[in-house]
Design a protein around this motif. Structure first.
Motif, short mmCIF file in Angstrom:
data_model
loop_
_atom_site.label_atom_id
_atom_site.label_comp_id
_atom_site.label_asym_id
_atom_site.label_seq_id
_atom_site.Cartn_x
_atom_site.Cartn_y
_atom_site.Cartn_z
N ILE A 1 19.01 -19.75 4.24
CA ILE A 1 18.15 -20.27 5.54
C ILE A 1 18.22 -20.87 5.99
N VAL A 2 18.07 -21.91 6.84
CA VAL A 2 18.22 -22.81 8.11
C VAL A 2 16.99 -23.82 8.44
N HIS A 3 16.64 -24.19 8.38
CA HIS A 3 15.06 -24.73 8.64
C HIS A 3 15.21 -25.98 9.30
N LEU A 4 14.82 -25.03 10.63
CA LEU A 4 14.70 -26.32 11.44
C LEU A 4 12.96 -26.69 12.10
N ALA A 5 13.13 -27.67 12.90
CA ALA A 5 11.72 -28.78 12.95
C ALA A 5 11.54 -28.11 14.05
N GLU B 1 4.62 -23.09 3.75
CA GLU B 1 3.63 -22.21 4.23
C GLU B 1 4.19 -20.88 2.72
N THR B 2 5.46 -20.04 2.61
CA THR B 2 5.30 -19.10 1.84
C THR B 2 5.92 -19.75 0.69
N VAL B 3 6.46 -20.40 0.37
CA VAL B 3 7.57 -21.07 -1.31
C VAL B 3 7.95 -22.43 -1.38
N TYR B 4 7.63 -22.96 -2.38
CA TYR B 4 9.48 -24.41 -2.81
C TYR B 4 10.31 -24.15 -2.37
N GLY B 5 10.85 -25.32 -1.67
CA GLY B 5 12.32 -24.43 -1.57
C GLY B 5 13.47 -26.22 -1.69
N ILE B 6 14.75 -25.61 -1.94
CA ILE B 6 15.57 -26.84 -2.15
C ILE B 6 16.10 -27.21 -1.37
N ALA B 7 15.43 -28.21 -0.45
CA ALA B 7 16.63 -29.23 0.56
C ALA B 7 17.89 -29.22 0.29
N ALA B 8 18.25 -29.49 1.93
CA ALA B 8 19.86 -29.58 1.55
C ALA B 8 20.12 -29.76 2.94
N ILE B 9 20.77 -31.02 3.26
CA ILE B 9 21.50 -31.05 4.80
C ILE B 9 22.65 -29.81 4.94
N SER C 1 12.22 -36.19 9.08
CA SER C 1 13.37 -37.85 7.97
C SER C 1 14.54 -37.54 7.60
N ALA C 2 15.47 -35.94 7.89
CA ALA C 2 16.43 -36.11 7.21
C ALA C 2 17.70 -36.49 8.34
N GLY C 3 17.05 -36.13 9.99
CA GLY C 3 17.58 -35.57 11.01
C GLY C 3 18.84 -35.05 11.83
N SER C 4 18.35 -33.71 10.65
CA SER C 4 19.19 -32.16 10.37
C SER C 4 18.22 -31.57 9.95
N PRO C 5 19.17 -30.24 10.32
CA PRO C 5 18.54 -28.79 9.75
C PRO C 5 18.51 -28.98 8.24
N LEU C 6 17.92 -28.25 7.72
CA LEU C 6 17.50 -28.44 6.28
C LEU C 6 17.93 -27.39 5.39
N LEU D 1 9.88 -33.44 6.64
CA LEU D 1 11.40 -33.87 5.85
C LEU D 1 12.34 -33.50 6.29
N ILE D 2 12.03 -32.66 7.61
CA ILE D 2 13.61 -32.05 8.60
C ILE D 2 13.76 -34.04 9.94
#
Ligand code: TXA
Ligand code: MG
Length: 306
Positions: A60-64, A29-37, A129-134, A126-127
């Motif tokens: 920043i670590v993103h959580l579901a 909702e803020t800006v697009y990010g580059i997600a990784a595990i 689906s990845a099964g892990s914080p991103l 996506l978090i």
């Protein structure tokens, strides 16, 4: 096609790519990010390399969900609990002591970790689906403007992504409010959509602006978030000027900005990305009002000037 619409299939594909250690463009909702595990040091190092970002500038670590916070932080003070209840999911990041398994690559060598539960449904899907914080920094090269639409993402960044989930324009449009809760003093490290007044209303006491002298926030540079073109703040635009105004545009190189701070924040980066494509000599920006509601916008405008 690298930029895809979020469906069950593309979310599954993106989750698999992340689990293989690849990087994915994630709408928030803020800006697009580059997600990784977030716990994969190699993927995290690739994120830094792709952005050309210094390694001491933490992600920043993103959580579901807020419940998942306890999987990455070592402490959960009452201040964090109150703020999480009030503002998550949403554009707020909390800095707290990290658990040992959170790699130092992710936290820029700090013993704290920044966490946030985004409100964008595609980010949370996506978090899951990845099964892990991103981990996810904004999806721009170091110092450049953050993307608020999938089409803003630079080619050099796209090259390093397995795919981008196009979640539409980001509603908030400015990076999250970053709040340090590591000790008794609550500090706003980066102003954002969640204002100081809102934070104080929840906590019932005053908070401090800026980092402490012992605990610095390495990513807070005086110049940041800048378009390629030089920007200058002005009181008004002349009829031939290129830039952002609150009035009706006098030519095709002027954009009329919303008069309310949230509307303005939501439109700002898209307007600057659009201005950049015109490659003018400079972009003039008519100064918004000076008041607490405009603090996050002013913070980003000042950082563009450097
Ligand atoms: O809205 C956002 O926060 C976006 C979206 C993608 O979630 N992300 C974002 O990330 O703006 P980034 O990497 O561009 O900015 C994160 C900033 C860092 O520059 C750093 O200053 C601060 O958050 N930060 C991260 N971890 C920290 C920590 N442990 N202590 C202090 N500050 C930290
Ligand atoms: Mg950034």
């Amino acid at each position: 096609m690298k930029v895809v619409f979020p469906t069950m299939d593309t979310l599954h594909e993106a989750g698999e790519a992340l689990r293989r250690g690849e990087l994915v463009g994630m709408p928030t909702e803020t800006v697009y990010g580059i997600a990784a595990i977030a716990t994969n040091p190699t993927a995290v190092l690739n994120t830094f390399a792709l952005k050309k970002r210094p390694a001491d500038n933490p992600l920043i670590v993103h959580l579901a969900s807020a419940q998942d916070a306890l999987t990455v932080v070592a402490e959960w003070p009452d201040t964090a609990d109150a703020l999480a209840n009030a503002f998550w999911p949403g554009p707020m990041t909390l800095v707290l002591p990290k658990r040992p398994h959170v790699p130092s690559e992710t936290t820029g060598g700090l013993d704290t970790v920044a966490i946030r539960v985004p409100s964008h449904p595609v980010a949370r899907a996506l978090i899951r689906s990845a099964g892990s914080p991103l981990s996810a920094p904004s999806a721009n090269s170091f110092m450049h403007l953050s993307p608020t639409r999938a089409e803003h993402i630079e080619d050099s960044i796209l090259d390093g992504l397995a795919l981008v989930l196009d979640g539409g324009p980001c509603e908030v449009g400015l990076e999250s409010t970053v709040i340090d809760c590591t000790d008794g003093t609550v500090r706003v490290l980066r102003p954002g959509h969640i204002t100081r007044a809102q934070i104080e209303a929840v906590l019932g006491f005053e908070v401090v602006e800026g980092h402490s002298t012992v605990r610095k926030s390495p990513g807070m540079y005086p110049r940041h978030y800048a378009p390629s073109t030089t920007t200058r703040l002005v009181k008004s635009l002349a009829p031939t000027d290129v830039g952002l105004t609150f009035e009706s545009p006098a030519n095709e190189s002027q954009i009329q900005m919303p008069a309310d701070p949230n509307g303005y924040a939501s439109a700002l980066y898209a307007a600057l990305h659009q201005m950049d494509t015109l490659t003018p000599a400079e972009i003039l920006i008519v100064e918004p009002p000076i008041s607490p509601e405009w603090q996050a916008v002013w913070d980003r405008l000042r950082k563009m000037l450097g």
